[in-house]
Design a protein around this motif. Structure first.
Motif, PDB file in Angstrom:
ATOM      1  N   TYR A 127       7.849  -3.632 -84.938  1.00 40.49           N
ATOM      2  CA  TYR A 127       6.767  -4.497 -84.469  1.00 40.49           C
ATOM      3  C   TYR A 127       5.781  -4.670 -85.630  1.00 40.49           C
ATOM      4  N   SER A 128       5.683  -5.875 -86.179  1.00 43.57           N
ATOM      5  CA  SER A 128       4.806  -6.110 -87.326  1.00 43.57           C
ATOM      6  C   SER A 128       3.336  -6.147 -86.917  1.00 43.57           C
ATOM      7  N   LEU A 129       3.039  -6.640 -85.707  1.00 48.76           N
ATOM      8  CA  LEU A 129       1.698  -6.662 -85.106  1.00 48.76           C
ATOM      9  C   LEU A 129       0.709  -7.576 -85.808  1.00 48.76           C
ATOM     10  N   SER A 130       1.111  -8.220 -86.870  1.00 52.09           N
ATOM     11  CA  SER A 130       0.305  -9.257 -87.511  1.00 52.09           C
ATOM     12  C   SER A 130       1.167  -9.924 -88.569  1.00 52.09           C
ATOM     13  N   LYS A 131       0.734 -11.077 -89.028  1.00 49.03           N
ATOM     14  CA  LYS A 131       1.507 -11.783 -90.051  1.00 49.03           C
ATOM     15  C   LYS A 131       1.531 -11.014 -91.363  1.00 49.03           C
ATOM     16  N   ASP A 132       0.554 -10.110 -91.533  1.00 49.95           N
ATOM     17  CA  ASP A 132       0.477  -9.320 -92.766  1.00 49.95           C
ATOM     18  C   ASP A 132       1.080  -7.926 -92.609  1.00 49.95           C
ATOM     19  N   LYS A 133       1.767  -7.677 -91.471  1.00 50.00           N
ATOM     20  CA  LYS A 133       2.340  -6.358 -91.202  1.00 50.00           C
ATOM     21  C   LYS A 133       1.277  -5.257 -91.332  1.00 50.00           C
ATOM     22  N   ALA A 134       0.318  -5.271 -90.428  1.00 48.91           N
ATOM     23  CA  ALA A 134      -0.826  -4.364 -90.497  1.00 48.91           C
ATOM     24  C   ALA A 134      -0.400  -2.918 -90.304  1.00 48.91           C
ATOM     25  N   PRO A 135      -0.968  -1.982 -91.090  1.00 49.49           N
ATOM     26  CA  PRO A 135      -0.683  -0.556 -90.920  1.00 49.49           C
ATOM     27  C   PRO A 135      -1.118  -0.063 -89.539  1.00 49.49           C
ATOM     28  N   VAL A 136      -0.294   0.773 -88.925  1.00 41.64           N
ATOM     29  CA  VAL A 136      -0.608   1.323 -87.599  1.00 41.64           C
ATOM     30  C   VAL A 136      -1.364   2.637 -87.776  1.00 41.64           C
ATOM     31  N   SER A 137      -2.602   2.675 -87.317  1.00 43.91           N
ATOM     32  CA  SER A 137      -3.467   3.827 -87.547  1.00 43.91           C
ATOM     33  C   SER A 137      -3.391   4.874 -86.449  1.00 43.91           C
ATOM     34  N   SER A 138      -3.152   4.442 -85.200  1.00 40.66           N
ATOM     35  CA  SER A 138      -3.222   5.396 -84.091  1.00 40.66           C
ATOM     36  C   SER A 138      -2.366   4.911 -82.932  1.00 40.66           C
ATOM     37  N   ILE A 139      -1.719   5.855 -82.240  1.00 44.85           N
ATOM     38  CA  ILE A 139      -0.899   5.562 -81.055  1.00 44.85           C
ATOM     39  C   ILE A 139      -1.404   6.451 -79.926  1.00 44.85           C
ATOM     40  N   LEU A 140      -1.787   5.853 -78.794  1.00 47.17           N
ATOM     41  CA  LEU A 140      -2.441   6.602 -77.713  1.00 47.17           C
ATOM     42  C   LEU A 140      -1.789   6.286 -76.376  1.00 47.17           C
ATOM     43  N   GLU A 141      -1.329   7.327 -75.677  1.00 49.27           N
ATOM     44  CA  GLU A 141      -0.735   7.150 -74.356  1.00 49.27           C
ATOM     45  C   GLU A 141      -1.825   6.994 -73.299  1.00 49.27           C
ATOM     46  N   LEU A 142      -1.815   5.862 -72.591  1.00 50.40           N
ATOM     47  CA  LEU A 142      -2.715   5.680 -71.453  1.00 50.40           C
ATOM     48  C   LEU A 142      -2.134   6.354 -70.217  1.00 50.40           C
ATOM     49  N   ASP A 143      -0.851   6.111 -69.983  1.00 51.34           N
ATOM     50  CA  ASP A 143      -0.082   6.783 -68.941  1.00 51.34           C
ATOM     51  C   ASP A 143       1.379   6.680 -69.339  1.00 51.34           C
ATOM     52  N   SER A 144       2.278   7.117 -68.472  1.00 46.89           N
ATOM     53  CA  SER A 144       3.693   7.183 -68.863  1.00 46.89           C
ATOM     54  C   SER A 144       4.315   5.812 -69.115  1.00 46.89           C
ATOM     55  N   ALA A 145       3.654   4.748 -68.663  1.00 46.08           N
ATOM     56  CA  ALA A 145       4.231   3.416 -68.818  1.00 46.08           C
ATOM     57  C   ALA A 145       3.414   2.500 -69.711  1.00 46.08           C
ATOM     58  N   ARG A 146       2.270   2.989 -70.228  1.00 47.21           N
ATOM     59  CA  ARG A 146       1.412   2.136 -71.064  1.00 47.21           C
ATOM     60  C   ARG A 146       0.913   2.914 -72.279  1.00 47.21           C
ATOM     61  N   VAL A 147       0.981   2.259 -73.435  1.00 48.88           N
ATOM     62  CA  VAL A 147       0.573   2.881 -74.686  1.00 48.88           C
ATOM     63  C   VAL A 147      -0.296   1.898 -75.469  1.00 48.88           C
ATOM     64  N   LEU A 148      -1.385   2.406 -76.055  1.00 42.74           N
ATOM     65  CA  LEU A 148      -2.209   1.599 -76.943  1.00 42.74           C
ATOM     66  C   LEU A 148      -1.809   1.884 -78.388  1.00 42.74           C
ATOM     67  N   VAL A 149      -1.716   0.846 -79.182  1.00 44.87           N
ATOM     68  CA  VAL A 149      -1.403   0.975 -80.603  1.00 44.87           C
ATOM     69  C   VAL A 149      -2.476   0.215 -81.380  1.00 44.87           C
ATOM     70  N   SER A 150      -3.122   0.891 -82.327  1.00 43.16           N
ATOM     71  CA  SER A 150      -4.176   0.256 -83.106  1.00 43.16           C
ATOM     72  C   SER A 150      -3.739   0.062 -84.545  1.00 43.16           C
ATOM     73  N   THR A 151      -4.306  -0.942 -85.173  1.00 47.66           N
ATOM     74  CA  THR A 151      -4.040  -1.207 -86.581  1.00 47.66           C
ATOM     75  C   THR A 151      -5.356  -1.161 -87.352  1.00 47.66           C
ATOM     76  N   ASN A 152      -5.305  -0.624 -88.564  1.00 41.24           N
ATOM     77  CA  ASN A 152      -6.545  -0.524 -89.333  1.00 41.24           C
ATOM     78  C   ASN A 152      -6.801  -1.737 -90.216  1.00 41.24           C
TER      79      ASN A 152
END
Length: 280
Positions: A127-152
């Motif tokens: 998952y590139s998450l942006s046209k510039d392939k943004a670095p993924v800084s943090s991955i956080l589980e909200l619950d067993s079926a949902r996850v937040l992924v942040s880019t710096n």
């Protein structure tokens, strides 16, 4: 070895284990007041790898995240080792974050985006998450079926994990970008520290409020680290402006470094010991 410490954790034997740039990996033995070098050969081979963080698999095994892959802890050899499928799978990745979901899939946040691997090491998707392939800084589980992924170098993405098939990503509409760290506290609130856009909190899904200090707008502009202690206070490590502590029982009471003997320098990571002492 050097002053630049990027991550802290407790070792299996109870020592404080910390890492940083230029292959730094050391432990601090409290009783003996002694620092020991814990570098291992693979950390220094070909070129020196920087330690970017620590994580764990769901079975409890410790992981070392580096700029050249992930090294699991080998309890028999009493050190991190490259003798694993996980290390071979991630050896070409500059790893910044890691998560194992309920299906056993491995989420690896790297400089070029989010890599999703099966438990057998097969890459399922990038998952590139942006046209510039943004670095993924943090991955956080909200619950067993949902996850937040942040880019710096971008925004925040919500991943829905279906029972079958690949997770589906949707970018959230946020009033900030450039997220450096995320934390879910015991009240299920999500804290998001950014690199330049301040500190934010999501009390209800999709609703964001900016968190400011009593001094003004600039103190919390660049956030390195977030941590919740056993008293449920929230600690914020910043660049240059030291650290802040939001007292759980009184959200209007905010302590600053100047009240705690910590200088106005970067605060990159936190670790609480069983005795309640906190290392920064």
């Amino acid at each position: 070895m050097q002053n630049s410490v990027s991550c802290l954790t407790s070792s299996i034997s109870g020592e404080i284990l910390f890492g940083g740039d230029h292959g730094m990996l050391q432990t601090y033995e409290i009783a003996a007041d002694t620092f020991l070098n814990r570098r291992f050969p693979e950390l220094m081979e070909k070129y020196v790898k920087s330690v970017t963080g620590f994580s764990r698999l769901r079975d409890g095994r410790s992981l070392l995240l580096t700029t050249s892959g992930i090294f699991p802890y080998d309890t028999l050899r009493n050190r991190f080792s490259e003798d694993s499928l996980l290390t071979g799978t991630t050896s070409q990745l500059l790893v910044q974050s890691f998560y194992e979901d309920r299906l056993g899939n491995l989420w690896v946040g790297s400089f070029d985006g989010l890599h999703l691997f099966s438990s057998q090491g097969e890459e399922l998707k990038l998952y590139s998450l942006s046209k510039d392939k943004a670095p993924v800084s943090s991955i956080l589980e909200l619950d067993s079926a949902r996850v937040l992924v942040s880019t710096n170098m971008g925004g925040v993405w919500l991943f829905d994990i279906p029972g079958e098939g690949l997770p589906v990503a949707k970018e959230l509409n946020t009033p900030f970008k450039n997220v450096s760290i995320m934390l879910k506290d015991t009240k299920e609130r999500v804290w998001l520290g950014t690199w330049g856009d301040g500190l934010w909190r999501m009390d209800h899904f999709g609703k964001f409020v900016e968190v400011k200090s009593y001094e003004g707008d600039e103190d919390l502009k660049k956030v390195h680290a977030l941590f919740e202690d056993s008293d449920h206070s929230i600690w914020i490590g910043t660049q240059v402006n030291g650290l802040f502590r939001y007292q759980a029982e009184n959200s209007s009471k905010i302590f600053h470094s100047s009240e705690m003997g910590y200088p106005n320098v970067d605060a990159s990571c936190f670790l609480e010991r069983p005795d309640g002492n906190i290392f920064v």
